[in-house]
Design an enzyme around this catalytic site. Structure first.
Site, PDB file in Angstrom:
ATOM      1  CE  LYS A 196       1.934   1.900   3.560  1.00 38.36           C
ATOM      2  NZ  LYS A 196       1.702   0.466   3.707  1.00 38.36           N
ATOM      3  NE  ARG A 206      -4.142   1.070  -0.672  1.00 36.94           N
ATOM      4  CZ  ARG A 206      -4.648   2.084   0.001  1.00 36.94           C
ATOM      5  NH1 ARG A 206      -5.864   2.521  -0.273  1.00 36.94           N
ATOM      6  NH2 ARG A 206      -3.935   2.670   0.942  1.00 36.94           N
ATOM      7  CE  LYS A 252       4.160   2.463   0.333  1.00 34.87           C
ATOM      8  NZ  LYS A 252       3.533   1.375   0.905  1.00 34.87           N
TER       9      LYS A 252
HETATM   10  C1  PBG Z   1       0.871  -2.605   2.160  1.00 32.38           C
HETATM   11  C2  PBG Z   1       1.601  -1.745   1.197  1.00 32.38           C
HETATM   12  C3  PBG Z   1       1.106  -0.776   0.313  1.00 32.38           C
HETATM   13  C4  PBG Z   1       2.193  -0.384  -0.465  1.00 32.38           C
HETATM   14  C5  PBG Z   1       3.319  -1.087  -0.018  1.00 32.38           C
HETATM   15  N1  PBG Z   1       2.927  -1.915   1.017  1.00 32.38           N
HETATM   16  C6  PBG Z   1      -0.264  -0.268   0.072  1.00 32.38           C
HETATM   17  C7  PBG Z   1      -1.024   0.384   1.145  1.00 32.38           C
HETATM   18  O1  PBG Z   1      -0.518   0.715   2.215  1.00 32.38           O
HETATM   19  O2  PBG Z   1      -2.196   0.578   0.912  1.00 32.38           O
HETATM   20  C8  PBG Z   1       2.158   0.588  -1.598  1.00 32.38           C
HETATM   21  C9  PBG Z   1       3.230   0.450  -2.613  1.00 32.38           C
HETATM   22  C10 PBG Z   1       2.973   1.147  -3.907  1.00 32.38           C
HETATM   23  O3  PBG Z   1       1.945   1.795  -4.118  1.00 32.38           O
HETATM   24  O4  PBG Z   1       3.854   1.045  -4.778  1.00 32.38           O
HETATM   25  N2  PBG Z   1       0.421  -2.031   3.301  1.00 32.38           N
END
Ligand code: PBG
Length: 331
Positions: A196, A206, A252
């Site tokens: 990630k 967010r 991701k």
């Molecule tokens: C939580 C999380 C995030 C996303 C999924 N789980 C945001 C982040 O890490 O700031 C992003 C998913 C998306 O943008 O579709 N940590």
């Protein structure tokens, strides 16, 4: 024989739809798609999310209706993001999330496969994915892992099929696996956000989850999410999650990181999930709105790219359309 100056291979594989269909190497199926779901505590009406079209943040009541719609369109796998009304510093209450999981399980039983995002970013006052130290300059690893393990146990007890830790702390996958097993939840799987990246493309999400970092200490997530400039760290981190017991490894964002998907595919036999995140999705929606791309074909083209790279599972905000769109792909 007269010398042939022309190439011996020709565009025969592209001649017509039959040939293109027959020889398509990438096979997409809606069965490999997961639809994200948002549910916010205390919301009286569903609210839309800037940039994400018809995807909405549901209320407790409308969430079940949304799932019903998806089931009708052939989608049965979900990734739930619970957004609690109250934000916390240290004492956390996960009861809204567990209530939602129970409600889904009570209504739909075994008709749905439910994974739940496991993170603290929509719980904390400062918007970070874990606990911070006193002056908010650093994320505290072990206390965060301990808290997340407890949260995971509650989600499993409520009926989640799969826990999806997205916090990026060290050792959380192993700790969650041990906790789940000790409580008899051996069959609850872990889909780890294994690679990630710290990305601009989580913007719309967010907004939906009230999870932007907002402290004068740590201003962003760069000290725990991966650097887009360090592919080696991404692969190493993902493989570490595998060793700790992750069942599915997720990359991701997805479309911007197909190199990581492809590399990881060569290094693991675990199934890979590609999360086409909110900003990536919104980019296509914005182009489509301006008439610059065909929305449906553009999304399907991204899915093909993810499939080529080696993704086995696709998490998309358009999963609800996957069956219809894949059925009518014009090869
Ligand atoms: C939580 C999380 C995030 C996303 C999924 N789980 C945001 C982040 O890490 O700031 C992003 C998913 C998306 O943008 O579709 N940590």
């Amino acid at each position: 024989m007269e010398k042939n100056n022309y190439p011996l291979t020709r565009r025969r594989l592209r001649t017509d739809t039959y040939m293109r269909e027959l020889t398509a190497g990438v096979k997409l199926s809606h069965k490999n798609f997961i639809q994200p779901l948002f549910a916010e505590e205390g919301l009286s009406n569903p609210r839309s999310i800037a940039g994400l079209g018809s995807v909405q943040v549901d209320t407790t009541e409308t969430l079940l209706r949304t799932i019903g719609f998806h089931l009708q369109s052939g989608i049965s796998k979900f990734l739930l993001f619970p957004v609690p009304a109250k934000k916390y510093g240290n004492e956390f209450d996960f009861s809204f999330a567990t209530r939602m999981v129970k409600a889904i399980r009570n209504r739909f039983g075994a008709d749905v496969w439910l994974s739940v995002d496991l993170c603290l970013c929509s719980y904390t006052t400062h918007g970070h994915c874990g606990l911070l130290n006193e002056d908010h300059s650093a994320l505290l690893n072990s206390p965060t892992v301990e808290l997340l393990s407890r949260y995971a146990a509650q989600l499993a007890a409520a009926g989640a099929d799969c826990i999806a830790p997205s916090d990026m702390t060290d050792g959380r996958v192993g700790a969650i696996r041990i906790t789940l097993d000790a409580l008899g939840f051996e069959n609850v799987s872990i889909m780890s956000y294994a690679a990630k990246f710290s990305s601009q493309f989580y913007g719309p999400f967010r907004d939906a989850c009230q999870s932007s970092p907002n402290t004068t200490g740590l201003r962003n997530r760069k000290s725990y999410q991966l650097s887009p400039f360090n592919p080696g760290d991404a692969i190493a981190t993902a493989l570490r999650d595998e060793q700790e017991g992750a069942d599915i490894l997720m990359v991701k964002p997805a479309a911007l990181y197909t190199d990581i998907i492809a590399k990881l595919k060569e290094s693991t036999l675990k199934p890979l999930a590609a999360y086409h995140v909110s900003g990536e999705y919104a980019a296509i929606e914005a182009l489509a709105e301006k008439g610059l791309v065909k929305r449906e074909a553009a999304h399907v083209e991204v899915w093909a790219a993810l499939g080529r790279a080696g993704a086995d599972i696709i998490i998309s905000y358009a999963s609800g359309q996957a069956k219809k769109w894949i059925d009518r792909i014009e090869y």
